[in-house]
Write a protein that holds these residues in place. Structure first.
Motif, short mmCIF file in Angstrom:
data_model
loop_
_atom_site.label_atom_id
_atom_site.label_comp_id
_atom_site.label_asym_id
_atom_site.label_seq_id
_atom_site.Cartn_x
_atom_site.Cartn_y
_atom_site.Cartn_z
N UNK A 106 10.69 3.24 -11.84
CA UNK A 106 10.29 2.31 -12.88
C UNK A 106 10.85 0.92 -12.75
N UNK A 107 11.57 0.64 -11.64
CA UNK A 107 12.09 -0.70 -11.41
C UNK A 107 11.11 -1.48 -10.56
N UNK A 108 11.29 -2.79 -10.51
CA UNK A 108 10.46 -3.60 -9.63
C UNK A 108 10.90 -3.40 -8.20
N UNK A 109 10.00 -3.56 -7.22
CA UNK A 109 10.38 -3.37 -5.83
C UNK A 109 11.55 -4.23 -5.41
N UNK A 142 13.20 -2.90 8.26
CA UNK A 142 12.18 -3.27 7.28
C UNK A 142 11.48 -2.03 6.73
N UNK A 143 11.36 -0.99 7.54
CA UNK A 143 10.82 0.27 7.03
C UNK A 143 11.73 0.85 5.95
N UNK A 144 13.03 0.74 6.15
CA UNK A 144 13.98 1.21 5.14
C UNK A 144 13.87 0.39 3.86
N UNK A 145 13.61 -0.90 3.99
CA UNK A 145 13.41 -1.73 2.80
C UNK A 145 12.16 -1.29 2.04
N UNK A 146 11.11 -0.93 2.78
CA UNK A 146 9.90 -0.42 2.12
C UNK A 146 10.20 0.90 1.41
N UNK A 147 10.95 1.79 2.08
CA UNK A 147 11.31 3.06 1.45
C UNK A 147 12.11 2.83 0.17
N UNK A 174 0.83 -1.20 0.00
CA UNK A 174 0.00 0.00 0.00
C UNK A 174 0.86 1.25 0.00
N UNK A 175 1.94 1.26 0.78
CA UNK A 175 2.83 2.42 0.81
C UNK A 175 3.43 2.68 -0.56
N UNK A 176 3.85 1.62 -1.24
CA UNK A 176 4.42 1.76 -2.59
C UNK A 176 3.38 2.34 -3.54
N UNK A 177 2.16 1.83 -3.49
CA UNK A 177 1.11 2.29 -4.40
C UNK A 177 0.74 3.75 -4.13
#
Length: 275
Positions: free
Chosen positions: A61-64, A47-52, A27-30
């Motif tokens: 434009x890259x995949x997560x 893990x928050x840094x990984x989400x960022x 959801x954060x990414x979207x």
């Protein structure tokens, strides 16, 4: 300009709890890709840094998965705050940081939650395990909603939106899930009360009930989970990105419109009817 993407001057701000993995991360990414500033809240900074980093990769434009863990350049539109939602001081610090950075709050996605220990019969469940689930899933959601209300009520223009993560367990339990199921039923009552009490302040509140999104929390679905008849069965899952798309739709509505309750689930999971 893409109708879903906003400029810096009209960019809206969201808080996503449980943002370090799974549904919260998706959801954060979207939201960020659609032009929102997003405050990421969770108990583990790494893990928050990984989400960022995933958010940055999606914008580029890259995949997560292409973003190295922790490699998240700060652009001012991402804020990470270590938060245990069951702790009032942590919640107060989270929303104070959001107010200081962005000056307003437009969306709270109340997502943080835990299933608790699995495979324990109701009569054997320790009180401490029950309390941990209640503290995170219900009390944490209340504390975050309360803090969001205070900001949304006071800011100009007034108002905002809260979306609670309910679960299909808000409607039907799984075996040996009394704590999780009780909190998710309670989440529905919280959603209704927030929706009613928020009317006078232009605060809309809705709930998304999710069934079998493919996350670490639901990995056991692929191995087989206990059914109502006691048997183990593998259950289908759906892409977590489809959940994020639904949350984004709810979030992007004008405050004059609200999705009160939405269910998004793996189409053939054993939920509707008798399996």
């Amino acid at each position: 300009m893409d109708a879903m993407r906003r400029t810096d001057t009209d960019r809206r701000t969201a808080v996503v709890t449980g943002a370090g993995s799974g549904i919260g991360r998706a959801v954060a990414v979207a939201l960020n890709a659609a032009g929102w500033s997003v405050a990421l809240a969770g108990r583990r900074v790494e893990t928050l840094e990984e989400t960022a980093a995933a958010m940055s990769a999606a914008r580029d434009g890259a995949g997560p998965g292409d973003a190295p863990a922790g490699d998240a350049p700060r652009d001012g539109h991402v804020l990470t705050v270590r938060t245990d939602v069951s702790q009032p001081a942590d919640v107060d610090a989270l929303f104070a940081a959001v107010h200081e950075r962005y000056g307003r709050l437009d969306l709270l996605f109340n997502n943080a939650g835990t299933f608790g220990p699995g495979g324990i019969a109701l009569e054997d469940l320790p009180l401490s395990a029950w309390q941990k689930v209640v503290d995170t899933n219900l009390t944490g959601a209340f504390l975050c909603a309360q803090a969001a209300f205070r900001l949304m009520k006071a800011q100009k223009p007034q108002g905002g939106r809260i979306i609670n993560n309910g679960s299909v367990s808000a409607h039907a339990p799984r075996p040996d899930s009394v704590a999780y199921t009780a909190t998710k039923h309670a989440m529905t009552g919280l959603t209704k009360s927030l929706s009613l009490d928020g009317r006078r302040y232009r605060i809309a509140c809705g709930q998304i009930d999710i069934g079998n999104a493919a996350t670490d929390m639901t990995e056991r679905m692929r191995r087989g989970v206990k059914q109502a008849n006691g048997e183990l069965a593998v259950e289908p899952v759906m892409d977590v990105a489809d959940v994020a798309t639904t949350v984004l739709h709810m979030a992007e509505l004008p405050l004059e419109a609200n999705v009160q309750f939405a269910t998004v689930m793996a189409t053939t999971m054993p939920y509707v009817g008798r399996g």
